[in-house]
Each structure stands twice: as C-alpha cells, then as structure tokens.
Design a protein around this motif. Structure first.
Motif, mmCIF file in Angstrom:
data_model
loop_
_atom_site.group_PDB
_atom_site.id
_atom_site.type_symbol
_atom_site.label_atom_id
_atom_site.label_comp_id
_atom_site.label_asym_id
_atom_site.label_seq_id
_atom_site.Cartn_x
_atom_site.Cartn_y
_atom_site.Cartn_z
ATOM 1 N N ASP A 107 -28.346 66.686 6.021
ATOM 2 C CA ASP A 107 -28.629 67.980 6.649
ATOM 3 C C ASP A 107 -29.146 67.859 8.077
ATOM 4 O O ASP A 107 -29.140 68.834 8.822
ATOM 5 C CB ASP A 107 -29.653 68.761 5.799
ATOM 6 N N VAL A 108 -29.602 66.663 8.461
ATOM 7 C CA VAL A 108 -30.211 66.555 9.800
ATOM 8 C C VAL A 108 -29.408 65.654 10.737
ATOM 9 O O VAL A 108 -29.791 65.468 11.892
ATOM 10 C CB VAL A 108 -31.670 66.027 9.706
ATOM 11 N N ILE A 109 -28.296 65.126 10.243
ATOM 12 C CA ILE A 109 -27.550 64.166 11.060
ATOM 13 C C ILE A 109 -26.244 64.777 11.543
ATOM 14 O O ILE A 109 -25.669 65.633 10.888
ATOM 15 C CB ILE A 109 -27.285 62.871 10.247
ATOM 16 N N GLU A 110 -25.805 64.328 12.728
ATOM 17 C CA GLU A 110 -24.509 64.781 13.231
ATOM 18 C C GLU A 110 -23.574 63.596 13.356
ATOM 19 O O GLU A 110 -24.013 62.456 13.502
ATOM 20 C CB GLU A 110 -24.691 65.441 14.607
ATOM 21 N N ASP A 111 -22.308 63.910 13.353
ATOM 22 C CA ASP A 111 -21.303 62.880 13.519
ATOM 23 C C ASP A 111 -21.547 62.162 14.848
ATOM 24 O O ASP A 111 -21.793 62.804 15.861
ATOM 25 C CB ASP A 111 -19.911 63.534 13.522
ATOM 26 N N GLY A 112 -21.502 60.847 14.822
ATOM 27 C CA GLY A 112 -21.672 60.085 16.060
ATOM 28 C C GLY A 112 -23.115 59.687 16.356
ATOM 29 O O GLY A 112 -23.372 58.833 17.200
ATOM 30 N N ASP A 113 -24.090 60.285 15.644
ATOM 31 C CA ASP A 113 -25.494 59.874 15.809
ATOM 32 C C ASP A 113 -25.644 58.408 15.421
ATOM 33 O O ASP A 113 -24.860 57.874 14.637
ATOM 34 C CB ASP A 113 -26.404 60.705 14.868
ATOM 35 N N GLU A 114 -26.677 57.800 15.947
ATOM 36 C CA GLU A 114 -26.922 56.403 15.573
ATOM 37 C C GLU A 114 -28.132 56.312 14.648
ATOM 38 O O GLU A 114 -29.132 57.017 14.841
ATOM 39 C CB GLU A 114 -27.140 55.562 16.826
ATOM 40 N N ILE A 115 -28.004 55.454 13.640
ATOM 41 C CA ILE A 115 -29.143 55.235 12.738
ATOM 42 C C ILE A 115 -29.342 53.740 12.527
ATOM 43 O O ILE A 115 -28.447 52.934 12.781
ATOM 44 C CB ILE A 115 -28.956 55.923 11.362
ATOM 45 N N ASP A 116 -30.529 53.418 12.073
ATOM 46 C CA ASP A 116 -30.848 52.046 11.712
ATOM 47 C C ASP A 116 -31.318 52.079 10.264
ATOM 48 O O ASP A 116 -32.056 52.996 9.880
ATOM 49 C CB ASP A 116 -31.969 51.539 12.633
ATOM 50 N N GLY A 122 -35.283 50.577 1.757
ATOM 51 C CA GLY A 122 -34.817 51.942 1.578
ATOM 52 C C GLY A 122 -35.232 52.869 2.699
ATOM 53 O O GLY A 122 -35.582 54.023 2.481
ATOM 54 N N LYS A 123 -35.229 52.330 3.932
ATOM 55 C CA LYS A 123 -35.651 53.153 5.075
ATOM 56 C C LYS A 123 -34.468 53.469 5.979
ATOM 57 O O LYS A 123 -33.608 52.616 6.223
ATOM 58 C CB LYS A 123 -36.691 52.403 5.906
ATOM 59 N N ILE A 124 -34.429 54.706 6.467
ATOM 60 C CA ILE A 124 -33.370 55.133 7.380
ATOM 61 C C ILE A 124 -34.045 55.690 8.631
ATOM 62 O O ILE A 124 -34.879 56.612 8.528
ATOM 63 C CB ILE A 124 -32.500 56.246 6.744
ATOM 64 N N LYS A 125 -33.689 55.149 9.802
ATOM 65 C CA LYS A 125 -34.293 55.654 11.038
ATOM 66 C C LYS A 125 -33.226 56.330 11.889
ATOM 67 O O LYS A 125 -32.165 55.748 12.154
ATOM 68 C CB LYS A 125 -34.918 54.493 11.816
ATOM 69 N N ILE A 126 -33.484 57.578 12.288
ATOM 70 C CA ILE A 126 -32.554 58.304 13.156
ATOM 71 C C ILE A 126 -32.982 58.040 14.596
ATOM 72 O O ILE A 126 -34.094 58.396 15.005
ATOM 73 C CB ILE A 126 -32.586 59.812 12.858
ATOM 74 N N LEU A 127 -32.096 57.404 15.384
ATOM 75 C CA LEU A 127 -32.516 56.923 16.692
ATOM 76 C C LEU A 127 -32.789 58.040 17.698
ATOM 77 O O LEU A 127 -33.695 57.940 18.501
ATOM 78 C CB LEU A 127 -31.481 55.931 17.248
ATOM 79 N N LYS A 128 -32.010 59.143 17.616
ATOM 80 C CA LYS A 128 -32.174 60.170 18.664
ATOM 81 C C LYS A 128 -33.551 60.845 18.642
ATOM 82 O O LYS A 128 -34.013 61.331 19.654
ATOM 83 C CB LYS A 128 -31.053 61.219 18.570
ATOM 84 N N ASN A 129 -34.198 60.856 17.479
ATOM 85 C CA ASN A 129 -35.526 61.487 17.439
ATOM 86 C C ASN A 129 -36.595 60.607 16.791
ATOM 87 O O ASN A 129 -37.732 61.030 16.612
ATOM 88 C CB ASN A 129 -35.451 62.845 16.720
ATOM 89 N N GLY A 130 -36.173 59.403 16.420
ATOM 90 C CA GLY A 130 -37.145 58.461 15.865
ATOM 91 C C GLY A 130 -37.612 58.790 14.457
ATOM 92 O O GLY A 130 -38.491 58.141 13.899
ATOM 93 N N LYS A 131 -37.021 59.818 13.871
ATOM 94 C CA LYS A 131 -37.422 60.257 12.531
ATOM 95 C C LYS A 131 -37.075 59.197 11.476
ATOM 96 O O LYS A 131 -35.993 58.607 11.531
ATOM 97 C CB LYS A 131 -36.693 61.562 12.208
ATOM 98 N N GLU A 132 -37.988 58.972 10.547
ATOM 99 C CA GLU A 132 -37.729 57.979 9.512
ATOM 100 C C GLU A 132 -37.662 58.640 8.137
ATOM 101 O O GLU A 132 -38.539 59.436 7.782
ATOM 102 C CB GLU A 132 -38.807 56.910 9.537
#
Lengths: 167, 412
Positions: A107-116, A122-132
């Motif tokens: 629900d919070v991710i868009e196509d082309g976003d980068e994650i780690d 079991g951790k997912i980090k969204i790079l554009k906003n640093g949200k984990e």
C-alpha cells in the motif's frame, strides 16, 4: 538494495509464465518468458537483486513450479506480498525463492521505488523515506528448509523426519 | 473427531489431530503428469536419494498428448526413460490424470494423495485428501514416501434444494466461487454437504471438488455415503466410511439451488460470475466441452441430447474432448460420438485438450471461447488478447448451437 516491480492482486501463474512456455526445465529459458505477456518490460529491465511486490494471493492458479523458477532465475531477490496462494508458497520455500509477507508494503510502495531487505531479520527498508517495515515470521520448521536453501538441499543432508523436530 | 480433513489425518496418524497442526504423513499416491514430472525427476535426483516406493507413484501423460512440439516430445521422452529405469507400472496415457486416477481405483476414502497439478483437490469427492503441490514436493515424496501438511481449517458449504431444468452443479460451483471470491478460501478445506450434495451423482460431485482451488482452497471434500460406496464396490475397490464427527467449521455458507440459474465466469477471473442472461447473444468463436471439471459421461450426455440431429456452424470451432478413454468408449457405445461428429463438432483424443493452451484449439487474438473449463485466466488457451468464459456443459452446448451465448433453458 534493489528496484521494485509492483504487481496487483491475484497475480496468477498463467501471468507469471503461460502454459505454452513450460516446454523446458531450464531456469534461464523460463526466465526469458517471465511475465512475458502481462508485463513485457519485466524480463528486459529486471536486474539481479530487484524485488517483486504484490497484493493478496500472489501466485494463484496452477501448481507449475516453472513460475517461481522463472522468477528466481530472473534474479529477483524476494517476492513480498500481502499473501500468497498455497501451492506457490510451498513451491517458493521448496526451491529457495525468498518470499516475505507484509501487510503494509504493497500500500505504500510505487513501481520503481528502491528498497533494501534483510531476509534473516525480516526487515524491509524503503529508501525514499527511510521507513522500515517488518515481515511476518515463518514457523520454525519452514525456517529449517529456508536455511538449507530449499527442501532438496535439506534432504541431501537430513532425513525428512528431522523436519518434525521443528514442527 | 472433527471435520473430514481432521478425520483423514487423525486416521492416518492414529491420533487426534486438529486444524492448524503441522503433520508429516505417509503419502498413499504421488501423481504427476507430463508437464510437472520432468522437474520432479530433477528434484529427486538432486536429493541424491533413490525412489522410495515405485508402487505409490502414478505418472499420467495428459497435458499435451500426443506431444505437439519437439520440446514437449523431448521432455516426455525424458519421463519415459525415468519410468522404464525405475520400473514404474502405474503409467497411463488414456485421459486426464484426475479422471484416470478415480477410474483406476487410486482414489480411495481416507487416502492422502498429492498431485503435481492444482486440481488434485478433486479427489475429496470420494473422501480422500487430495491436494496440488509443485514438482519439488513430488520429488520429496519420491525420495521419502512422506510430506508435510498443515491440517487446514474447514469452510462448510451447506447446499439444499433441487436444480431447475437447465441448471447444473457447474452453475452451483460458479455461484459459490463468485460469492466467496478467488482467494476467499485460501488454505482452507472446502467441505460440501446438504441434501443437494447427498442426492448428487459422483461425477457431479467431482465437478464441485475440482473447483475448490479456484477460491484458493487446499482441497474439496464430500463425506462418503451409499453413492461413494456403490461407485467403488461396482469396480471392485475397497470402501471405508469417512464422515465428519462433531466438526468445528471455521465458516458455514448456505446455498439454495431452487432459484439458481445458469451462471458464467467471464474473463479474466473465475470469480467474475454473472447470470447467463447478462451476456446472452454475445458471439463466440470457440466452444470447448471437456476437462477434469466437465469432460465426463454425464457432461457429454447433456451435449449429445442437445446436438442430436442439429448442425453446428463450421465458422465456429466446436471441440469436444472426453476426459478419459473410459468416457470415450462409453460415449461411443451410447452413440454420442456419432452425434457430435454428425453435428460438425471436432472430437479430440482424451486429455486436457485446449485448457492448457498448447494444442487442440488454441485461441487467436480477439477470439472469445465459451468453455467448460475451470479457469479463465488471460492467455490460458493461447493468445493473451483472447477471452475465456466458463460455463456448464449445457450452456456450452446451447451456445455452440447458436454461435452466441445462449441460455440452455431456451434450448433444452
């Protein structure tokens, strides 16, 4: 770190790889037709370490293992969905294609976003906003299969009865 | 004590198990077909273990049979070498795996069966626990004779009332899937009961359990009764009673078929279900009657009655594929094959037919197919620019007669 290919809900195995391309057991050849029809840019643009993110019921339909094999061979590091269809879920664990269950990411991710992603923790980090975000934990005996790199590798060194210790 | 699924696993393990438990059990039958066996052989070889018990292995060639390309012929040749080398006796190429397994007595009440095919959920119509798995799981059972399961929670479908003329169990299961949704029963055992099911012929019960997977179900189940017993005993197969005992269902759904009308599941999802009226008059390019859902003698009988003495337009591809040789022979003996061919339908050899999109009726871009299949996913029958609509054999036959979607109640 990798790029996200965002798919929708109820992605079925005919979309992942249509039946008429299941004419080989060669993972690379299967990867060449992964999402061939519904998203032709996928095979062209996917890089090793990228991610698939989807909604509910990812991998529904056929039992064909060609589907997770095609995804794995295309270099995808993990599939992260709200939920997985049952057979597909087993197939991924069995062949060692990492999957993660996350209620929030889709629900919070868009196509082309980068994650780690840290699979072990079991951790997912969204790079554009640093949200984990955190993914659901697997049961102990499934972790045994995952840790071995799939059930075939597990059976190379263990008796199947040893799975029961984790049940 | 418990649901049918709990009863089967409890009997199997000689202790009480309940939903949610993970169990390791002996697999009575491990089935796979031409599409899924090659990867299963690879998995077995990669474990480094020998085949555990060849007598519990069944291999069926049905998906692309006879092979329609060099690639499928090559893969099937590899499987044949495996069969010869391992001395596997249970190898058949005489129809769709799920039909052949039932006819040959591999599907018995209380058995746990895994199949490298998602429609293995069909076997619950005889009180067996059948579930679809991938090829690696088949390889695991090849190597160990066992596999693991999470004993599923159960959704119970209580079905009452009598079908009106022109309305069939296929319409019921489409209605159910439309209500529950394509993922509404994910991981669940789907148990069907009530007076409608109790009065239903075994072939029709198979149509219901076959489609449990289309709402995400792990398996479809129906308690055994006189109908199950008669079917098995008439073929000399053993019978045991498998019934729920004081079951605790996660959810109960009630359906009454008294007012049920013919239903369609329109492209691209099986839960896009509407009454046939909504699409009446829509032109079609192909009609296909067959598959593990609706390729049995009861289904062909409906089509034969409607096609008798009629001519179909040659502009339409009308394809009929009996589910097995046994069904084919019976259809021949009853004169159905002649009726079909006189009408101008193409009758193909038993197997999955165009349901796999690789032969015997592949659809072109812009084609609309009305079929008795269980799936209408984009690209399944060929072009991803084509459209697949699922219906009962009666709706399919009525549609073939008119070349456009037709309510069977107007023709019967």
């Amino acid at each position: 770190m990798g790029k996200v290919f965002r798919f929708g809900e109820d992605v079925n195995t005919d979309e992942i790889i249509p039946g008429r391309y299941n004419v080989t057991t060669d993972p690379k050849a299967l990867a060449d037709h992964c999402f061939f029809e519904v998203r032709p840019d996928f095979c062209k643009n996917v890089n090793s370490g990228d991610f698939i993110v989807a909604g509910e019921n990812f991998g529904c339909g056929s039992s064909r293992e060609h589907a997770p094999i095609a995804i794995k061979a295309s270099g995808v590091k993990a599939v992260i969905a709200k939920s997985f269809a049952r057979i597909f879920y087993r197939n991924c664990i069995n062949i060692g294609l990492p999957i993660m269950i996350s209620d929030e990411l889709y629900d919070v991710i868009e196509d082309g976003d980068e994650i780690d992603v840290n699979l072990k923790e079991g951790k997912i980090k969204i790079l554009k906003n640093g949200k984990e975000l955190r993914s659901q934990r697997f049961p102990e005996f499934i972790l045994k299969i995952i840790d071995a790199g799939g059930i075939v590798n597990f059976l190379k060194n263990h008796d199947i009865g040893e799975l029961e210790d984790g049940i | 004590m418990g649901t049918i699924a709990e009863e089967i696993f409890s009997k199997k393990l000689s202790r009480d198990v309940s939903a949610g438990e993970i169990v390791l059990v002996d697999i009575d039958v491990t089935m796979s077909h031409d599409n899924t066996t090659p990867l299963a052989i690879k998995a077995l070889r990669n474990t480094g273990k020998p085949l555990f018990d060849k007598n519990r292995v069944v291999v069926i060639f049905d998906h692309v049979q006879p092979p329609a390309s060099v690639e499928s012929a090559t893969l099937q040749k590899e499987v044949l070498q495996f069969i010869k080398k391992e001395g596997i006796k249970n190898f058949f190429r005489e129809g769709i795996c799920h039909q052949v397994l039932v006819e040959k007595g591999f599907v018995l009440p209380g058995r746990v069966i895994i199949g490298g095919d998602s429609h293995t959920c069909t076997y619950g119509a005889l009180g067996a626990f059948g579930t679809g798995v991938g090829s690696t799981d088949i390889g695991v059972s090849y190597a160990t004779g066992k596999n693991w399961f999470r004993v599923p929670e159960t959704f119970y479908f209580d079905v009452n009332g009598s079908f009106n003329k022109g309305v069939y169990p296929k319409d019921l299961i489409l209605k159910i899937i439309g209500k529950v949704g394509a993922r509404g029963a994910t991981y669940k055992a789907c148990e069907f009961g009530g007076e409608t099911i109790e009065n239903m012929a075994l072939g029709d019960r198979l149509t219901l359990t076959n489609m449990a997977i289309e709402m995400g179900g792990k398996t479809g189940l129906i308690k055994t009764d006189k109908i199950t017993e008669n079917f098995l005993k008439s073929r000399g197969y053993p019978y045991q009673e498998i019934v729920p005992k004081d079951p605790n269902y996660e959810k109960v759904f009630e359906f009454n078929v008294d007012d049920l009308t013919p239903q369609l599941a329109v492209s691209p999802k099986v839960d896009n279900v509407y009454p046939v009226e909504k699409y009446e008059g829509t032109e079609v390019d192909e009609v296909f009657i067959g598959t593990c859902t609706n390729g049995r003698i009861e289904d062909l009988e409906i089509a034969a009655r409607m096609f008798k003495g009629k001519k179909l337009s040659p502009l339409l591809k009308t394809i009929i594929v009996p589910a097995s040789n046994e069904v084919y022979f019976e259809a021949m003996n009853r004169g159905y094959i002649k009726i079909f061919m006189d009408a101008g339908a193409m009758v193909c050899n038993p197997g999955c037919g165009p349901c796999i999109g690789r032969h015997q009726g592949v659809i072109a871009p812009g084609d609309r197919a009305l079929t008795t299949m269980n799936r209408n996913f984009v690209g399944r029958m060929g072009s991803d620019k084509g459209e697949i609509i699922i219906a009962s054999p009666a709706t399919a036959a009525a549609t073939a007669l008119n070349g456009k979607i037709t309510d069977p109640r107007e023709v019967i």
